[in-house]
Design an enzyme around this catalytic site. Sequence first.
Site, PDB file in Angstrom:
ATOM      1  N   SER A 298       0.413  -1.294  -0.160  1.00 47.04           N
ATOM      2  CA  SER A 298       0.218  -0.438   0.134  1.00 47.04           C
ATOM      3  C   SER A 298       1.034   1.494   0.020  1.00 47.04           C
ATOM      4  O   SER A 298       2.538   0.814  -0.087  1.00 47.04           O
ATOM      5  CB  SER A 298      -0.855  -0.254   1.398  1.00 47.04           C
ATOM      6  OG  SER A 298       0.088   0.423   2.171  1.00 47.04           O
ATOM      7  N   CYS A 299       0.391   2.303   0.095  1.00 48.62           N
ATOM      8  CA  CYS A 299       0.546   3.789  -0.575  1.00 48.62           C
ATOM      9  C   CYS A 299       1.186   4.154   0.966  1.00 48.62           C
ATOM     10  O   CYS A 299       1.222   5.607   1.139  1.00 48.62           O
ATOM     11  CB  CYS A 299       0.317   4.209  -1.428  1.00 48.62           C
ATOM     12  SG  CYS A 299       0.770   4.313  -2.764  1.00 48.62           S
ATOM     13  N   ASP A 300       1.012   3.043   2.351  1.00 50.61           N
ATOM     14  CA  ASP A 300       0.786   4.292   3.740  1.00 50.61           C
ATOM     15  C   ASP A 300       2.331   3.955   3.678  1.00 50.61           C
ATOM     16  O   ASP A 300       2.913   2.797   4.388  1.00 50.61           O
ATOM     17  CB  ASP A 300      -0.275   3.867   4.607  1.00 50.61           C
ATOM     18  CG  ASP A 300      -0.178   4.471   5.714  1.00 50.61           C
ATOM     19  OD1 ASP A 300       1.116   5.750   6.151  1.00 50.61           O
ATOM     20  OD2 ASP A 300      -1.173   3.766   6.571  1.00 50.61           O
ATOM     21  N   ASN A 337      -6.611   0.585   0.330  1.00 48.88           N
ATOM     22  CA  ASN A 337      -5.845   1.029  -1.077  1.00 48.88           C
ATOM     23  C   ASN A 337      -6.919  -0.029  -1.825  1.00 48.88           C
ATOM     24  O   ASN A 337      -5.821   0.472  -2.400  1.00 48.88           O
ATOM     25  CB  ASN A 337      -3.915   0.884  -0.515  1.00 48.88           C
ATOM     26  CG  ASN A 337      -3.891   1.901  -1.111  1.00 48.88           C
ATOM     27  OD1 ASN A 337      -2.398   2.153  -0.701  1.00 48.88           O
ATOM     28  ND2 ASN A 337      -4.665   2.982  -1.791  1.00 48.88           N
TER      29      ASN A 337
END
Length: 365
Positions: A298-300, A337
């Site tokens: 994910s982009c976190d 996401n």
Amino acid sequence: MLSLEQIEKNYDILRTHIPQMRIHYAMKANPDLRILETMIDKNADFDVASDGEIRTLASLGVPGEKMIYANPIKTEAGLKACVDAGVTRMTFDSESEICKIAKWVPHATVLLRLRIDNPKAHVDLNKKFGAPREKALSLMRLARQAGLDMAGIAFHVGSQVTTADSYLHAFDVVHELLEEAKNEGFDLPIMDIGGGFPIPETGVHYNLTAILDQIAARLREDFSDKIIWSEPGRYMAGTAQNLITKVIGVNERNGQVWYFLDDGIYGTFSGVIFDQWDYKLISFKEGEKIPATFAGPSCDSLDIMFRGKMTEPLEVDDLLLVPVCGAYTSASATTFNGFKKARMVIWEDVRDELGLGNEQLSLAV
Ligand SMILES: *Cc1c(COP(=O)(O)O)cnc(C)c1O
């Protein structure tokens, strides 16, 4: 990859070593339908904690008599589900709960959840639940006055307990309390010893059969007149599931290698956060080990599972095997996401398809 044979085997091991104990599978550890069905086939009972869990089991045909609502704090929706599904066995650890139970399920069979401090447990549930010893008798009196069937004591020594000591200590406390309760005319036929039974963990040594045999011996000695219940979760599901995950990206940042996997903190590795678990990664590759950071897809920036974890050097498309990840993993996975949860494959189906004979899934037991 989920092995239903391993689920059965885990169940059978508990039954063999502690035959006097009735097993309620704590489905929060892994509520996969095929695990629930396997448990139903084994004639197991269930530990439930919410309306959702009660209704799931009811829809599979599990009668209310085979469930214990073991969450000491119940919701109205949960109590309504009890009424609908015929669940009458539950635990409590406070006065406010007695009133709620008496209102929704008059004459319910109740067990007092007792606090048993155990700072050594991997997850110490007694920080959140359990009545203190000194309040036990007065709570029992209140339950009796409220018309409830005050039927026994429950405790949970904490999750992933690797010696019998905490159970034996709990038995001492309960034994003394039962004597006092007897003097007040309480007949308490049930003792629920909760969950806590361990699974293999990196760097931790324990002897499962010795733990179980010590518990069984003590139960025979001091509690032979009691009905014994238990609520294993982690032990039942942990070794029955392995994760296969793929390296989808490689990078180097500040001199350290980073591997991005197709499963992460928001997926199967949610146990890194919620269960504080350190998973083993097996690459089947050669080469001198290097420290690496492992991150999810994910982009976190929170989505980082391990830092400085030793591994053989990896490349994009390499597969990693993560053994013993059946408990508190997929149960708390999300689709954050837009990443799908890991697809579950049944080991026995794969094995039959590939003609692998009696090969077992578990690498750990
Ligand atoms: C979580 C829980 C269990 C299961 O505990 P494990 O350590 O996974 O065996 C059992 N009983 C209660 C009340 C729980 O909350």
